[in-house]
Design an enzyme around this catalytic site. Structure first.
Site, short mmCIF file in Angstrom:
data_model
loop_
_atom_site.label_atom_id
_atom_site.label_comp_id
_atom_site.label_asym_id
_atom_site.label_seq_id
_atom_site.Cartn_x
_atom_site.Cartn_y
_atom_site.Cartn_z
CD GLU A 1 1.91 -1.55 9.57
OE1 GLU A 1 2.48 -2.00 10.57
OE2 GLU A 1 0.82 -0.96 9.62
CG ASN A 61 -1.38 -1.32 3.31
OD1 ASN A 61 -1.69 -0.31 2.67
ND2 ASN A 61 -1.91 -1.59 4.51
CG HIS A 86 -2.86 5.33 9.94
ND1 HIS A 86 -4.21 5.19 10.21
CD2 HIS A 86 -2.43 4.11 9.55
CE1 HIS A 86 -4.57 3.94 10.01
NE2 HIS A 86 -3.51 3.26 9.60
CD GLU A 142 -4.19 0.38 7.40
OE1 GLU A 142 -3.85 0.87 8.50
OE2 GLU A 142 -3.80 -0.75 7.02
CG ASP A 174 -6.70 7.28 10.97
OD1 ASP A 174 -5.54 7.66 10.72
OD2 ASP A 174 -6.94 6.23 11.60
#
Ligand code: 9MR
Length: 347
Positions: free
Chosen positions: A159, A200, A236, A264, A266
């Site tokens: 990030e 990432n 996300h 990651e 979701d």
């Protein structure tokens, strides 16, 4: 060869002297429906799980072992977890997770060496001995060195970007300057030359200012000869909002010679989730798997947790939930099946 049952696999592994840790190996049940890891393996991709140490030991060990071929420790390898005090390390939970993965023939996605969040107080408050650049490279050398040869991919820097694509004003940027990113990759490469080294981030999944920033960042790292191998797209997502440009976006990074992964995933829904939203989520999971399959350099997809009941979403986004593939009772949702079939290339 038929898949071995769990006791048979354990006995075979023990006979072959392969059980070097106490972590349990779970066999694949034969005669049952295809698992996520089997589906992904058909195209040599991984099906990954963002897990916790307690999850692997107590809550969902069998699901983790049988359904997934890659494990990302969700918190256990973060700086605050492994080095709560400068020079004093807590490796127990991270070690357990690596051992679990090895016992179950899984990859390990190391997460993460340098991140502005979940830092120990002694970094946050500037109470360290020496320069931050040295502290950072020492931390990387120690952690990546400890697991050298056992990590498939490291999120070396997590990030680093603002929403407008500029570099985030983290303690590392402030104290070291923008070279902290190149320094971190060089330190990770020196400590574990075999791991694929990733940057990432989130909200970089589609084309846009932030993913343009990522594109500029990695292009510049490559031009400088920095040892970077891949870009992670956290994904996300909000239900119904898989970016239309996701495939084009991932492809442009592959065209630079990098690999990419969804790291990651979701898909959150505003609660209560109705049938239409769950149906849309079912489509969304398949869309993300389809994107990865459509991009040659996409190595796999990791979902950020097993069950809707233990996701980070409800506490972080009050009023939102139901983001994962298993419901709160660990029953597979429709999204599980659409995701699996898409990973297998049959959706
Ligand atoms: O899953 C992690 C959760 O348990 C932690 O509370 C949270 C704290 O920030 O971090 C979660 O994982 C994050 C990941 O490390 C980086 N990308 C965003 C994830 C969700 O916050």
């Amino acid at each position: 060869m038929p898949a071995l049952t769990r006791p048979a696999k354990l006995a075979a592994a023990a006979a072959a002297g392969l059980l070097i840790s106490s972590a349990i190996a779970y066999g694949t049940a034969s005669g049952q429906e295809q698992t996520l890891r089997e589906a992904a393996a058909q195209s040599d991709r991984f099906a990954g799980l963002g897990a916790t140490a307690t999850g692997l030991s107590e809550t969902y060990p069998e699901i983790a072992a049988t359904e997934f071929s890659s494990i990302t420790p969700g918190n256990e390898m973060k700086w605050e977890s492994v080095e709560p005090t400068q020079g004093q390390f807590n490796w127990g939970p991270a070690d357990e997770m690596v051992e679990f993965a090895e016992a179950n023939d899984q990859q390990v996605h190391g997460h993460t060496l340098v991140w502005h969040s979940q830092l120990p107080d002694w970094i946050e408050n500037g109470q360290y001995e020496g320069e931050l650049a040295d502290v950072m490279t020492e931390h990387i050398a120690t952690e990546a060195g400890r697991y050298a040869g056992r990590i498939d991919r490291w999120d070396v820097v997590n990030e680093p970007l603002n929403e407008d694509g500029t570099l985030r004003d983290s303690v590392f940027l402030q104290e070291i300057g923008e070279s902290y990113i190149a320094d971190a990759f060089r330190a990770a490469d020196a400590a574990d030359p075999d791991a694929k080294l990733y940057v990432n981030d989130y909200n970089t999944d589609g084309l846009g200012a932030k993913s343009d920033g990522m594109y500029e960042l990695v292009s510049s790292l490559l031009e400088q000869g920095v040892p970077i191998d891949g870009v992670g797209f956290q994904s996300h997502l909000i239900v119904g909002q898989v970016p239309d440009s996701m495939q084009e976006n991932l492809q442009r990074f592959v065209d630079l010679g990098l690999e990419v992964a969804v790291t990651e995933l979701d898909v959150r829904i505003e609660m209560p989730a109705d049938e239409a939203e769950l149906a849309q989520q079912t489509e969304d999971y398949a869309s993300v798997a389809n994107v990865c399959l459509a991009v040659d350099g996409c190595t796999g997809v990791t979902v950020w947790g097993v069950s809707d009941g233990d996701s980070w979403i409800p506490p972080t986004f009050p009023g939102w939930g139901a983001p994962l593939l298993w419901d709160e009772n660990y029953e597979k949702k429709d999204a599980y099946f659409s995701f699996r079939d898409a990973l297998a290339g049959t959706a």
